[in-house]
Design a protein around this motif. Sequence first.
Motif, PDB file in Angstrom:
ATOM      1  N   UNK A  68      -9.253  -3.469 -15.007  1.00  0.00           N
ATOM      2  CA  UNK A  68      -9.291  -3.501 -16.582  1.00  0.00           C
ATOM      3  C   UNK A  68      -9.673  -1.966 -16.972  1.00  0.00           C
ATOM      4  N   UNK A  69      -8.669  -1.513 -17.811  1.00  0.00           N
ATOM      5  CA  UNK A  69      -8.654  -0.026 -18.293  1.00  0.00           C
ATOM      6  C   UNK A  69      -8.890  -0.007 -19.652  1.00  0.00           C
ATOM      7  N   UNK A  70      -9.909   0.845 -20.308  1.00  0.00           N
ATOM      8  CA  UNK A  70     -10.304   0.545 -21.811  1.00  0.00           C
ATOM      9  C   UNK A  70     -10.511   1.857 -22.264  1.00  0.00           C
ATOM     10  N   UNK A  71      -9.958   2.208 -23.503  1.00  0.00           N
ATOM     11  CA  UNK A  71     -10.040   3.214 -24.362  1.00  0.00           C
ATOM     12  C   UNK A  71     -11.224   3.005 -25.333  1.00  0.00           C
ATOM     13  N   UNK A  72     -12.265   3.941 -25.063  1.00  0.00           N
ATOM     14  CA  UNK A  72     -13.647   3.798 -25.843  1.00  0.00           C
ATOM     15  C   UNK A  72     -13.574   4.349 -27.080  1.00  0.00           C
ATOM     16  N   UNK A  73     -12.518   5.258 -27.584  1.00  0.00           N
ATOM     17  CA  UNK A  73     -12.498   5.808 -28.712  1.00  0.00           C
ATOM     18  C   UNK A  73     -11.514   5.063 -29.579  1.00  0.00           C
ATOM     19  N   UNK A  74     -11.709   5.309 -30.842  1.00  0.00           N
ATOM     20  CA  UNK A  74     -10.881   4.725 -31.909  1.00  0.00           C
ATOM     21  C   UNK A  74      -9.509   5.156 -31.955  1.00  0.00           C
ATOM     22  N   UNK A  75      -8.536   4.611 -32.169  1.00  0.00           N
ATOM     23  CA  UNK A  75      -8.547   2.903 -31.923  1.00  0.00           C
ATOM     24  C   UNK A  75      -8.539   2.627 -30.478  1.00  0.00           C
ATOM     25  N   UNK A  76      -9.468   1.717 -30.367  1.00  0.00           N
ATOM     26  CA  UNK A  76      -9.507   1.372 -28.721  1.00  0.00           C
ATOM     27  C   UNK A  76      -8.243   0.371 -28.216  1.00  0.00           C
ATOM     28  N   UNK A  77      -8.265   0.366 -26.883  1.00  0.00           N
ATOM     29  CA  UNK A  77      -7.133  -0.273 -26.484  1.00  0.00           C
ATOM     30  C   UNK A  77      -7.878  -0.698 -25.161  1.00  0.00           C
ATOM     31  N   UNK A  78      -7.412  -2.139 -24.705  1.00  0.00           N
ATOM     32  CA  UNK A  78      -7.791  -2.627 -23.441  1.00  0.00           C
ATOM     33  C   UNK A  78      -6.603  -3.066 -22.726  1.00  0.00           C
ATOM     34  N   UNK A  79      -6.302  -2.775 -21.330  1.00  0.00           N
ATOM     35  CA  UNK A  79      -4.962  -3.086 -20.675  1.00  0.00           C
ATOM     36  C   UNK A  79      -5.417  -3.339 -19.469  1.00  0.00           C
ATOM     37  N   UNK A  80      -4.596  -4.176 -18.564  1.00  0.00           N
ATOM     38  CA  UNK A  80      -4.508  -4.485 -17.275  1.00  0.00           C
ATOM     39  C   UNK A  80      -4.153  -3.336 -16.407  1.00  0.00           C
ATOM     40  N   UNK A  81      -4.762  -2.691 -15.445  1.00  0.00           N
ATOM     41  CA  UNK A  81      -4.158  -1.698 -14.612  1.00  0.00           C
ATOM     42  C   UNK A  81      -4.090  -2.064 -13.273  1.00  0.00           C
ATOM     43  N   UNK A  82      -2.665  -1.275 -12.779  1.00  0.00           N
ATOM     44  CA  UNK A  82      -2.570  -1.555 -11.507  1.00  0.00           C
ATOM     45  C   UNK A  82      -2.721  -0.265 -10.453  1.00  0.00           C
ATOM     46  N   UNK A  83      -3.012  -0.439  -9.252  1.00  0.00           N
ATOM     47  CA  UNK A  83      -3.494   0.889  -8.788  1.00  0.00           C
ATOM     48  C   UNK A  83      -2.886   0.718  -7.258  1.00  0.00           C
ATOM     49  N   UNK A  84      -2.567   1.962  -6.596  1.00  0.00           N
ATOM     50  CA  UNK A  84      -2.209   2.185  -5.323  1.00  0.00           C
ATOM     51  C   UNK A  84      -2.581   3.570  -4.687  1.00  0.00           C
ATOM     52  N   UNK A  85      -2.808   3.950  -3.681  1.00  0.00           N
ATOM     53  CA  UNK A  85      -3.099   5.266  -3.191  1.00  0.00           C
ATOM     54  C   UNK A  85      -3.272   5.499  -1.881  1.00  0.00           C
ATOM     55  N   UNK A  86      -3.701   6.819  -1.395  1.00  0.00           N
ATOM     56  CA  UNK A  86      -4.206   7.033  -0.158  1.00  0.00           C
ATOM     57  C   UNK A  86      -5.483   7.553  -0.267  1.00  0.00           C
ATOM     58  N   UNK A  87      -6.315   7.017   0.689  1.00  0.00           N
ATOM     59  CA  UNK A  87      -7.665   7.314   1.016  1.00  0.00           C
ATOM     60  C   UNK A  87      -7.789   8.054   2.164  1.00  0.00           C
ATOM     61  N   UNK A  88      -8.100   9.361   2.190  1.00  0.00           N
ATOM     62  CA  UNK A  88      -8.246  10.343   3.464  1.00  0.00           C
ATOM     63  C   UNK A  88      -9.509  10.440   3.911  1.00  0.00           C
ATOM     64  N   UNK A  89     -10.160  10.002   4.736  1.00  0.00           N
ATOM     65  CA  UNK A  89     -11.623  10.281   5.068  1.00  0.00           C
ATOM     66  C   UNK A  89     -11.855  11.208   6.189  1.00  0.00           C
ATOM     67  N   UNK A  90     -13.010  11.947   6.561  1.00  0.00           N
ATOM     68  CA  UNK A  90     -13.033  12.854   7.305  1.00  0.00           C
ATOM     69  C   UNK A  90     -14.569  12.729   7.838  1.00  0.00           C
ATOM     70  N   UNK A  91     -14.742  12.377   9.145  1.00  0.00           N
ATOM     71  CA  UNK A  91     -16.047  12.152   9.475  1.00  0.00           C
ATOM     72  C   UNK A  91     -17.119  13.258   9.593  1.00  0.00           C
ATOM     73  N   UNK A  92     -18.227  13.180   8.865  1.00  0.00           N
ATOM     74  CA  UNK A  92     -19.169  14.162   8.972  1.00  0.00           C
ATOM     75  C   UNK A  92     -20.313  13.951   9.828  1.00  0.00           C
TER      76      UNK A  92
END
Length: 399
Positions: A168-192
């Motif tokens: 759920x993605x929301x604009x907190x300034x006026x005029x506000x807006x709330x919308x359903x968001x979709x996500x996709x991505x790559x998470x690269x992790x390096x072991x410390x």
Amino acid sequence: MIKKTFVAALALLAAGSAWAQADQKNGSTEYVEYSSDKYNVETNGFWSNWFVSVGAGGQVYFGDHDRQASFGDRISPALDIAVGKWFSPSIGVRLMYSGLSVKGATQDHVHSTGEEVPGKGGNGYWLEKQKFNYFNFHADALFNLSNIICGYNEKRLYNLNVYGGLGVMHVSDEPSKTDISAHFGLLNTFRLCSALDLNLDVRGTLVGDEFDGEVGGRSSEGMLTVAVGLTYKFKPRGWDRSKTVTRTVYDNDKINAMREQLNRMSEENARLQEALAQNDKEKAQTIIKQIASSNLIVFQIGKSDLSNQARVNLGMLAEVIKQGDPSTVYTITGYADAGTGTKEFNERLSKDRADAVYNCLVKEFGIDKSQLKIDYKGGVENMFYDDPRMSRAVITTSK
């Protein structure tokens, strides 16, 4: 020669004594064998393999006036805070807060900063710079491709993860807006270290066309985020190799019977030592042969196949033969039960049984063929205890 045979008898006695001492405890013993399969691990409990992460970076919003506003003016700061859990080395989930602000351009003065877009303030554009604050709460399913393809390795330096989810993605300034968001991505992790990873998160986000306050006729608008951060993994962390637990339950009656047998062997050994001390070689040799030479293998009715129990007994006999006098010849005599089958069938069956014992001693346990001789008697009447089952047998004796 006598000394070698005596040492073999002592070796068998010592092995039996050690077994008896191990079995004197009541109850059961567990033996744990860990799998060498790098894809198999133990499933952890609910409170295992939790993590928190924080990251910061930059993001670019793709709206209605991207061509008119320069790319650099559209870059805004990004902040990520997440908590999650791995259910296995390959599959996990996270709940993340993403946010701060978005920069772009507006023609309708929505979220306008009051500044004109350079070169686009006239000629029918009348574009002004745009900026608004927002936040996005989203849940993502994580898939560790490194563990899926290469198997689990706790100390792997780099892991590639793909993910997707909704929020759920929301604009907190006026005029506000709330919308359903979709996500996709790559998470690269390096072991410390075992508890800490360095992250590089590259994420795409899709929302509706009206999220920035203007309708441009697009099917959707989006955002590209690149953030660098750290992940802390709470204990217990990591995964144990899958294991097989074998439990051995001790039977006290069998233990006591074995203990009595070993006591008798100890007494016999004492007599052997006394005989050797008196230099009575003939007597010692006769006693040793009586202990080690005879062996009885019983078969199922009409069968010549060796059971696992029979192979164990033959393995023990083979060790005695190897430790004994190499000039000793052992006769393998096959029998069948005269009460079942024809004379011709029993003749062939008794030979097959003798051959089975001979082949096991030679091929499986490496006994020299020169020390073995085969004989067979066909069908015979009850040889032991008036029990026909005892006639379905092979008897090995030495001479």
